[in-house]
Design a protein around this motif. Structure first.
Motif, mmCIF file in Angstrom:
data_model
loop_
_atom_site.group_PDB
_atom_site.id
_atom_site.type_symbol
_atom_site.label_atom_id
_atom_site.label_comp_id
_atom_site.label_asym_id
_atom_site.label_seq_id
_atom_site.Cartn_x
_atom_site.Cartn_y
_atom_site.Cartn_z
ATOM 1 N N GLU A 17 -70.897 10.889 -30.702
ATOM 2 C CA GLU A 17 -70.385 11.259 -29.586
ATOM 3 C C GLU A 17 -70.709 10.575 -28.313
ATOM 4 O O GLU A 17 -71.726 9.838 -28.519
ATOM 5 N N LYS A 18 -69.930 10.611 -27.498
ATOM 6 C CA LYS A 18 -70.409 9.718 -26.039
ATOM 7 C C LYS A 18 -70.932 10.959 -25.273
ATOM 8 O O LYS A 18 -70.468 11.927 -25.127
ATOM 9 N N VAL A 19 -72.102 10.458 -24.567
ATOM 10 C CA VAL A 19 -72.719 11.277 -23.735
ATOM 11 C C VAL A 19 -72.992 10.781 -22.449
ATOM 12 O O VAL A 19 -73.487 9.720 -22.473
ATOM 13 N N PHE A 20 -72.894 11.945 -21.677
ATOM 14 C CA PHE A 20 -73.149 11.391 -20.126
ATOM 15 C C PHE A 20 -74.135 12.194 -19.634
ATOM 16 O O PHE A 20 -74.323 13.371 -19.780
ATOM 17 N N LEU A 21 -75.357 11.664 -19.044
ATOM 18 C CA LEU A 21 -76.264 12.273 -18.334
ATOM 19 C C LEU A 21 -76.310 12.038 -16.880
ATOM 20 O O LEU A 21 -76.149 10.628 -16.573
ATOM 21 N N GLU A 22 -76.285 12.855 -15.963
ATOM 22 C CA GLU A 22 -76.251 12.642 -14.513
ATOM 23 C C GLU A 22 -77.551 13.201 -13.881
ATOM 24 O O GLU A 22 -78.206 13.720 -14.320
ATOM 25 N N CYS A 23 -77.834 12.254 -12.931
ATOM 26 C CA CYS A 23 -78.797 12.360 -12.042
ATOM 27 C C CYS A 23 -78.282 12.082 -10.748
ATOM 28 O O CYS A 23 -77.794 11.061 -10.169
ATOM 29 N N VAL A 24 -78.936 13.042 -9.734
ATOM 30 C CA VAL A 24 -78.594 12.914 -8.261
ATOM 31 C C VAL A 24 -79.987 13.216 -7.471
ATOM 32 O O VAL A 24 -80.700 14.042 -7.843
ATOM 33 N N GLN A 25 -80.301 12.356 -6.600
ATOM 34 C CA GLN A 25 -81.247 12.371 -5.629
ATOM 35 C C GLN A 25 -80.674 12.648 -4.249
ATOM 36 O O GLN A 25 -79.848 11.876 -3.947
ATOM 37 N N ASP A 26 -81.598 13.274 -3.300
ATOM 38 C CA ASP A 26 -80.957 13.678 -2.022
ATOM 39 C C ASP A 26 -81.912 12.994 -0.842
ATOM 40 O O ASP A 26 -81.671 13.567 0.396
ATOM 41 N N MET A 27 -82.571 11.828 -1.152
ATOM 42 C CA MET A 27 -83.694 11.341 -0.204
ATOM 43 C C MET A 27 -83.071 9.936 0.171
ATOM 44 O O MET A 27 -84.014 9.286 0.574
ATOM 45 N N ASP A 28 -81.767 9.765 -0.247
ATOM 46 C CA ASP A 28 -81.462 8.256 0.252
ATOM 47 C C ASP A 28 -82.182 7.115 -0.296
ATOM 48 O O ASP A 28 -82.325 5.902 0.332
ATOM 49 N N PHE A 74 -76.938 8.362 -10.458
ATOM 50 C CA PHE A 74 -77.198 7.351 -11.180
ATOM 51 C C PHE A 74 -77.107 8.073 -12.764
ATOM 52 O O PHE A 74 -77.660 9.128 -12.999
ATOM 53 N N SER A 75 -75.903 7.421 -13.577
ATOM 54 C CA SER A 75 -75.620 8.210 -14.975
ATOM 55 C C SER A 75 -76.030 7.243 -15.990
ATOM 56 O O SER A 75 -75.973 5.976 -15.814
ATOM 57 N N LEU A 76 -76.682 7.963 -16.696
ATOM 58 C CA LEU A 76 -76.988 7.450 -18.098
ATOM 59 C C LEU A 76 -75.859 7.727 -19.279
ATOM 60 O O LEU A 76 -75.503 8.883 -19.340
ATOM 61 N N ILE A 77 -75.371 6.810 -19.911
ATOM 62 C CA ILE A 77 -74.482 6.624 -20.872
ATOM 63 C C ILE A 77 -74.736 6.382 -22.237
ATOM 64 O O ILE A 77 -75.415 5.146 -22.376
ATOM 65 N N LEU A 78 -74.565 7.371 -23.262
ATOM 66 C CA LEU A 78 -74.770 6.807 -24.788
ATOM 67 C C LEU A 78 -73.458 6.882 -25.362
ATOM 68 O O LEU A 78 -72.853 7.695 -25.446
ATOM 69 N N GLY A 109 -85.673 16.904 -16.196
ATOM 70 C CA GLY A 109 -85.461 16.199 -17.499
ATOM 71 C C GLY A 109 -84.347 16.909 -18.357
ATOM 72 O O GLY A 109 -83.879 18.006 -17.789
ATOM 73 N N THR A 110 -83.773 16.163 -19.083
ATOM 74 C CA THR A 110 -82.730 16.523 -20.207
ATOM 75 C C THR A 110 -83.150 16.432 -21.469
ATOM 76 O O THR A 110 -83.563 15.361 -21.768
ATOM 77 N N ARG A 111 -83.374 17.306 -22.290
ATOM 78 C CA ARG A 111 -83.586 17.426 -23.776
ATOM 79 C C ARG A 111 -82.445 17.383 -24.518
ATOM 80 O O ARG A 111 -81.675 18.225 -24.397
ATOM 81 N N LEU A 112 -82.271 16.251 -24.900
ATOM 82 C CA LEU A 112 -81.059 15.807 -25.853
ATOM 83 C C LEU A 112 -81.444 15.802 -27.211
ATOM 84 O O LEU A 112 -82.426 15.415 -27.816
ATOM 85 N N THR A 113 -80.806 16.548 -27.982
ATOM 86 C CA THR A 113 -80.531 16.830 -29.511
ATOM 87 C C THR A 113 -79.473 15.981 -29.917
ATOM 88 O O THR A 113 -78.402 16.702 -29.544
ATOM 89 N N VAL A 114 -79.641 15.257 -30.840
ATOM 90 C CA VAL A 114 -78.391 14.424 -31.540
ATOM 91 C C VAL A 114 -78.279 14.990 -33.034
ATOM 92 O O VAL A 114 -79.252 14.857 -33.795
ATOM 93 N N LEU A 115 -77.306 15.694 -33.399
ATOM 94 C CA LEU A 115 -77.545 16.268 -34.818
ATOM 95 C C LEU A 115 -76.475 15.216 -35.811
ATOM 96 O O LEU A 115 -75.562 14.741 -35.254
#
Lengths: 115, 114
Positions: A17-28, A74-78, A109-115
Motif C-alpha cells: 500500500e501507499k502510505v502518507f504520514l502528515e506533519c504540521v507545525q504552527d511556529m513558522d 511536511f509529508s512522508l510517503i511510503l 509520533g505515528t505508530r505504523l504497522t505494516v501487515l
C-alpha cells in the motif's frame, strides 16, 4: 507553545500500500524532519527539509519520499509499504533564527504497522 | 563518521538513588549538545542543552549535565531520582555546518523502582 501535530497516532496498512504520514507545525519553523524510532536503534533521520520544496536525504531514505509544498506541512510517503517499515515515525521542526539554538520540537509520533 | 554513544542501554534504579547516564561524541570541533527525554506515551522533549559558557548545564526536573571537552562527554546527572523519572533518555549532538541536523544516540531506558 510550539505545536507539532501528526495526522495519525496509529496506522495499520498492508504490504504494497501507499502510505502518507502528515506533519504540521504552527511556529513558522524553517526546518522539518522525519525520523523513525526503533527499540535499541534510537532515532534515525529519514529526510529533512530546510525550506519549502527543498528536501535532503537523511541516513535511511530508502523506501521513503517526502513532500513540502507549504512551510508548515511536511509529508512522508511510503510508496509501497513493506513489513520492515513497521516502526514509530516522529516528525520534528526547528527554527534557523539566531538564538533558537536549533532545538527540535517533536510531534507525538505515528505508530505504523505494516501487515 | 560522527557518532553519539550512550553507554547504558537500560538502567534500573531505586527511588532516591543518584543517576548518571553517559554520553560521548566523536567530533573534534565545536558542538552543541542536548539531552532529550521521552516519558511513556509522551512526546520527545528537551531536557537541557549546551551551546557555550558554563559547562555545567541545568535543565528541567532537577537534571544537570556537564560538558567535558577533553573527554568528548556530556553526561546527564540527577542526585536523587523519582519514580516519575522513568523514561527513555537520548543524548544528541548538533554539528556546525551540517544543515541543522542533530545526531541522536541510541537512547537509555531508565526504570525507577518505587
Amino acid at each position: 507553545d510550539v505545536k507539532v501535530t501528526q495526522s495519525s497516532r496509529y496506522l495499520v496498512k498492508r504490504t504494497g500500500e501507499k502510505v502518507f504520514l502528515e506533519c504540521v507545525q504552527d511556529m513558522d519553523h524553517e526546518n522539518m524532519f522525519w525520523y523513525r524510532q526503533d527499540p535499541g536503534l534510537g532515532l534515525r533521520l529519514i529526510y529533512f527539509s530546510y525550506d519549502v520544496k527543498m528536501k535532503e536525504k537523511g541516513d535511511i531514505p530508502e523506501g521513503y519520499s517526502v513532500s513540502r509544498e507549504k512551510k508548515e506541512r511536511f509529508s512522508l510517503i511510503l510508496e509501497s509499504a513493506s513489513t520492515n517499515q513497521t516502526s514509530m515515525y516522529l516528525c520534528a521542526s526547528s527554527s534557523r533564527l539566531a538564538g533558537s539554538y536549533n532545538e527540535q520540537f517533536f510531534g507525538p509520533g505515528t505508530r505504523l504497522t505494516v501487515l | 563518521a560522527q557518532s553519539v554513544s550512550q553507554h547504558n542501554h537500560h538502567v534500573i534504579l531505586s527511588e532516591a538513588a543518584s543517576l548518571e547516564l553517559g554520553c560521548n561524541y566523536s567530533y573534534g570541533g565545536t558542538v552543541n549538545l542536548f539531552w532529550y527525554v521521552q516519558y511513556p506515551g509522551q512526546h520527545l522533549q528537551l531536557l537541557l542543552k549546551y551551546f557555550s559558557g558554563d559547562p555545567l548545564v541545568k535543565g528541567i526536573k532537577g537534571f544537570e549535565a556537564e560538558f567535558i571537552k577533553s573527554k568528548f562527554s556530556f553526561n546527564l546527572r540527577k542526585p536523587s531520582v523519582q519514580w516519575s523519572d522513568t523514561a527513555e533518555y537520548f543524548c544528541a549532538v548538533l554539528l556546525p555546518g551540517r544543515d541543522d541536523k542533530i545526531i541522536f544516540g541510541k537512547g537509555t531506558r531508565l526504570h525507577i523502582l518505587p
